[in-house]
Design an enzyme around this catalytic site. Structure first.
Site, PDB file in Angstrom:
ATOM      1  N   HIS B 117       0.860  -1.145  -0.004  1.00 56.34           N
ATOM      2  CA  HIS B 117      -0.024   0.073  -0.017  1.00 56.34           C
ATOM      3  C   HIS B 117       0.987   1.252  -0.011  1.00 56.34           C
ATOM      4  O   HIS B 117       1.890   1.103   0.484  1.00 56.34           O
ATOM      5  CB  HIS B 117      -0.601   0.031   1.178  1.00 56.34           C
ATOM      6  CG  HIS B 117      -2.090   0.933   1.432  1.00 56.34           C
ATOM      7  ND1 HIS B 117      -1.803   2.199   1.551  1.00 56.34           N
ATOM      8  CD2 HIS B 117      -3.200   1.001   1.098  1.00 56.34           C
ATOM      9  CE1 HIS B 117      -2.864   2.925   1.513  1.00 56.34           C
ATOM     10  NE2 HIS B 117      -3.957   2.097   1.491  1.00 56.34           N
ATOM     11  N   ASP B 195       2.761  -4.393   8.586  1.00 54.66           N
ATOM     12  CA  ASP B 195       1.302  -3.542   8.468  1.00 54.66           C
ATOM     13  C   ASP B 195       0.415  -4.722   8.620  1.00 54.66           C
ATOM     14  O   ASP B 195       0.012  -5.438   7.765  1.00 54.66           O
ATOM     15  CB  ASP B 195       1.431  -2.933   6.918  1.00 54.66           C
ATOM     16  CG  ASP B 195       0.213  -2.359   6.385  1.00 54.66           C
ATOM     17  OD1 ASP B 195      -1.088  -2.590   7.197  1.00 54.66           O
ATOM     18  OD2 ASP B 195       0.112  -1.955   5.357  1.00 54.66           O
ATOM     19  N   GLN B 198      -4.913  -5.058   7.175  1.00 55.20           N
ATOM     20  CA  GLN B 198      -5.793  -6.262   6.717  1.00 55.20           C
ATOM     21  C   GLN B 198      -5.483  -7.366   7.458  1.00 55.20           C
ATOM     22  O   GLN B 198      -6.273  -8.418   7.003  1.00 55.20           O
ATOM     23  CB  GLN B 198      -5.462  -6.357   5.137  1.00 55.20           C
ATOM     24  CG  GLN B 198      -5.674  -5.134   4.508  1.00 55.20           C
ATOM     25  CD  GLN B 198      -6.907  -4.496   4.364  1.00 55.20           C
ATOM     26  OE1 GLN B 198      -8.161  -5.285   4.570  1.00 55.20           O
ATOM     27  NE2 GLN B 198      -7.064  -3.261   4.133  1.00 55.20           N
ATOM     28  N   LYS B 221     -10.902  -0.317  10.340  1.00 57.62           N
ATOM     29  CA  LYS B 221     -10.924  -1.530   9.566  1.00 57.62           C
ATOM     30  C   LYS B 221     -11.377  -2.912  10.500  1.00 57.62           C
ATOM     31  O   LYS B 221     -11.339  -4.130   9.835  1.00 57.62           O
ATOM     32  CB  LYS B 221      -9.574  -2.163   8.714  1.00 57.62           C
ATOM     33  CG  LYS B 221      -9.128  -0.965   7.885  1.00 57.62           C
ATOM     34  CD  LYS B 221      -8.074  -1.355   6.958  1.00 57.62           C
ATOM     35  CE  LYS B 221      -7.379  -0.358   6.173  1.00 57.62           C
ATOM     36  NZ  LYS B 221      -8.258   0.241   5.110  1.00 57.62           N
ATOM     37  N   CYS B 362      -4.772   1.997  -3.775  1.00 63.04           N
ATOM     38  CA  CYS B 362      -3.491   2.669  -2.981  1.00 63.04           C
ATOM     39  C   CYS B 362      -2.331   1.898  -3.317  1.00 63.04           C
ATOM     40  O   CYS B 362      -1.499   1.899  -2.671  1.00 63.04           O
ATOM     41  CB  CYS B 362      -3.579   3.037  -1.826  1.00 63.04           C
ATOM     42  SG  CYS B 362      -4.941   4.145  -1.443  1.00 63.04           S
TER      43      CYS B 362
END
Lengths: 310, 403
Positions: B117, B195, B198, B221, B362
């Site tokens: 991303h 990261d 997700q 999220k 993104c």
């Protein structure tokens, strides 16, 4: 093309419905980019295409497919129709402003700004007060001897000739406007009585004799005949009281109207008026330009003043 | 494994009561349950004060609630202590915090994958220009899965200071083998930043077991409010890092020329914090704990399996990532060559109320490399149902048929 047409349509809708203002802004951005030769990256067209196709999809897959595949062609058609609509709307607005009818001078087709066609209505000879159905383009003063009718300000540069009927609703409606026009402007004004209904036929010789006896008092009588009700002026006794009020000698008037001279004058005037191709009242000529039906004041004034009006 | 009770869940999410809308854009942000909104409203209505500063009773309550939230989140990801939880605005800020606090110098190597991303790409690009660091990209395999071999080779070739990677890609839902990646990074003396935007909301992530050094994720999220995120960091590393944003509430004392920084996490939480967001995030984690991450994972897999199979038959349709839905979390990212992805998404919304993301998500760099204009991304969460997925397939087929 789609952006331009959408911008025009959405801008108009957005005036009345705030929900469309964002879309109108997007369309404007798209148009602005196009006319300034910037890359059109707003996605407005694609967004609208998808939105419309999506809506159509729920109703008919076939229609949605057709719309989606022929979007460019449909956009062009939409654009042309929009431009056409704008042109005709503009023309309609122009005509309405200039002539009181969206269709142009003395044209009595449908007009959204005058849906009942009030500005073109006339009382037809021998009939009731309804929309006129004559040939508006043929009304003329050519070959008509207007000097035999009552006139004021003879010799003035501009002329206004009103051919009207005292018992016609539309002449009565137009009369105050015409009165204002001739009061505020120095014009050679002529009035010709053209009865379209039987009940005021008898006023023809009375008018002739009254003007002959006292031209100044005639104009007051004329005003009063328009100001009083149709029912009252249909009665001879009532008209006699008006004549008396205006200083007329009733006996002399009676004697005049039964004279062969008056009878012949009435016929002569009728023949003269028929030359105008009149098919209903009111019929107004301003500097020889014929106007059928009661028009707004601005129309009369604009025609009378020409360029000075602006 | 717990079963998801849809009747109860439906009551908690007001949008789920709208039969004309189907929210499939959970990779962007999820819906928020009533409990989260109520917890935030309660803060604003009952104790809208500053935390960690004033001594009065409302301030004390704010501090208590925020620290409770910190503890809930620490437990949720298996952190050893709550002080390892730094509140940020979102994952992007968490990554930027690490990037700016590590004191990177010219020649330092940072490794990422080729489908990060922008939040895990642009900071490194900036430091390449500003500081002269070296940004090394690990290419994915042709099926978009992580290439462990290439990663190992690059680690051996470069003496990396930091490996920074998305645990689960927002592009295609594919996860990296985080445990192996972390282990290899440490073997090569590199720090590891994950990261988890997700990943954390969709399956169990235990920072202790992973032994990861830093983990950044976002509240929005995972049922939480927008504007709140988390950076986990091993406490001793957080102690060593220089604070990125400094100012109010980051120091214990200051003179006109000196300052004494507070220990982590305070030294990284400059200025007045988003107390409502922190409390809301704590409540969101409570909610996730009640639903159960294993149930969430199972539900997403069921939906992904169904959708993958159902849309694979659409002529020309290509799904990003491997065919096996097990490897793609709750994400199905697809495109049809020659068909506009935005148009598909808009028509799905307009014709049947399916809210999906379209574009490059993104990850422009990956799309530029592959020369794919963009994809339609369906991203599920536990409140999505099989009936919705079935209706989606029906609508998608209709949309594609008219394009």
């Amino acid at each position: 093309m789609f952006c331009i047409a959408s911008f025009i349509i959405l801008s108009i809708i957005a005036i009345f419905n705030a929900a469309y203002r964002d879309l109108a802004r997007e369309a404007y951005d798209c148009v602005f980019r196009r006319i300034t030769f910037k890359p059109c990256n707003t996605g407005f067209k694609e967004k609208m295409k998808a939105k419309l196709s999506g809506q159509l999809l729920n109703r008919s897959v076939r229609a949605a497919r057709f719309f989606n595949h022929h979007f460019e062609l449909l956009s062009w058609i939409f654009f042309i129709l929009t431009i056409g609509s704008i042109f005709w709307t503009g023309k309609g607005l122009f005509n309405f402003y200039m002539y009181g009818s969206c269709n142009g001078l003395n044209k009595s087709g449908f007009c959204a700004l005058d849906p009942k066609g009030e500005n073109n209505k006339v009382s037809q000879a021998g009939g009731s007060c309804t929309s006129g159905t004559g040939d508006e383009s043929k009304v003329t003063l050519n070959g008509v001897n207007t000097s035999i009718f009552p006139s004021i300000n003879i010799g003035a540069k501009d002329s206004v000739v009103l051919i009207g009927c005292y018992s016609c609703d539309y002449t009565r409606k137009a009369y105050p406007t015409i009165k204002k026009l001739i009061t505020e402007n120095k014009v050679n004004y002529t009035f010709a009585h053209y009865p379209v209904k039987e009940e005021t036929l008898y006023l023809l010789p009375i008018g002739y004799c009254a003007y002959k006896q006292n031209p100044t008092a005639y104009w007051q009588l004329n005003d009063q005949l328009f100001e009083n009700s149709k029912e009252d002026i249909a009665k001879r006794e009532f008209v006699d009281t008006l004549l008396q009020k205006n200083g007329y000698d009733i006996e002399a008037i009676n004697s005049c109207i039964s004279s062969p001279e008056a009878q012949s004058a009435v016929v002569e005037r009728r023949i003269e008026l028929e030359k105008t191709n009149i098919y209903g009242t009111p019929l107004l000529f301003i500097n020889n330009k014929g106007l059928v039906g009661p028009k707004p004041y601005r129309v009369y004034e604009r025609i009378l003043k020409g360029f000075k009006f602006w | 494994m717990k079963q998801i009770n849809y009747i109860d869940i439906k009551k908690d999410f007001s949008l789920l009561g709208n039969p004309n809308l189907h929210y499939f854009d959970n990779a962007c942000q999820t819906l928020r349950p009533r409990q989260v909104i109520e917890a935030m409203t309660k803060y604003y209505e009952d104790y809208p004060a500053c935390g960690g500063r004033s001594m009065h009773r409302l301030a004390a309550q704010v501090t208590k609630q925020c620290e409770e939230a910190r503890q809930i989140i620490a437990s949720f990801i298996g952190a050893k202590r709550k002080e390892e939880i730094v509140f940020t605005r979102n994952t992007t800020e968490g990554i930027n915090l690490v990037a700016n606090s590590l004191n990177l110098k010219a020649g330092d190597v940072v490794l990422t994958t080729d489908k990060e991303h922008n939040s895990n790409l642009i900071p490194w690009q900036m430091f390449v220009k500003k500081l002269g660091i070296i940004h090394v990209i690990v290419p994915s395999k042709p099926d978009n899965t992580f290439d462990l071999e290439a990663y190992t080779q690059l680690l051996e070739k470069h003496s990396a200071k930091l490996v920074s990677m998305a645990m689960t890609s927002n592009l295609d839902g594919v996860s990296i083998p985080a445990d192996k990646v972390v282990k290899l990074a440490h073997q090569h003396k590199a720090l590891m930043l994950l990261d988890g935007a997700q990943a954390v909301p969709h399956h169990s992530v235990n920072v202790g077991k992973l032994d990861v050094d830093f983990l950044a994720f976002s509240g929005h999220k995972m049922l939480g409010p927008s504007g709140i995120g988390v950076l986990y960091g091993k406490f001793h590393l957080l102690e060593e890092l220089s604070p990125f944003l400094v100012g109010g509430d980051t120091v214990s004392s200051s003179t006109y020329t000196t300052q004494e920084f507070l220990p982590p996490p305070e030294k990284f939480e400059a200025g007045l914090q988003d107390y409502a967001g922190i409390i809301g995030l704590g409540e969101a984690v409570n909610y996730l704990n009640r639903v159960g991450l294993s149930a969430i994972e199972a539900q997403e897999l069921e939906l992904n399996t169904y959708l993958t199979e159902a849309i694979s038959s659409i002529d020309g349709l290509k799904i990003l990532g491997p065919e096996d839905p097990k490897t793609r979390s709750g994400i199905v990212s697809f495109y049809i060559p020659g068909k506009d992805h935005h148009q598909i998404a808009l028509m799905l919304d307009e014709s049947a109320g399916f809210l999906v993301r379209s574009g490059q998500h993104c990850v422009h760099s990956w799309f530029a490399l592959k020369q794919i204009p963009g994809t339609v991304r369906v991203s599920f969460y536990f409140y999505n149902t099989l009936e919705e997925a079935e209706a989606f397939v029906h609508s998608l087929k209709k949309v594609v048929s008219i394009l």
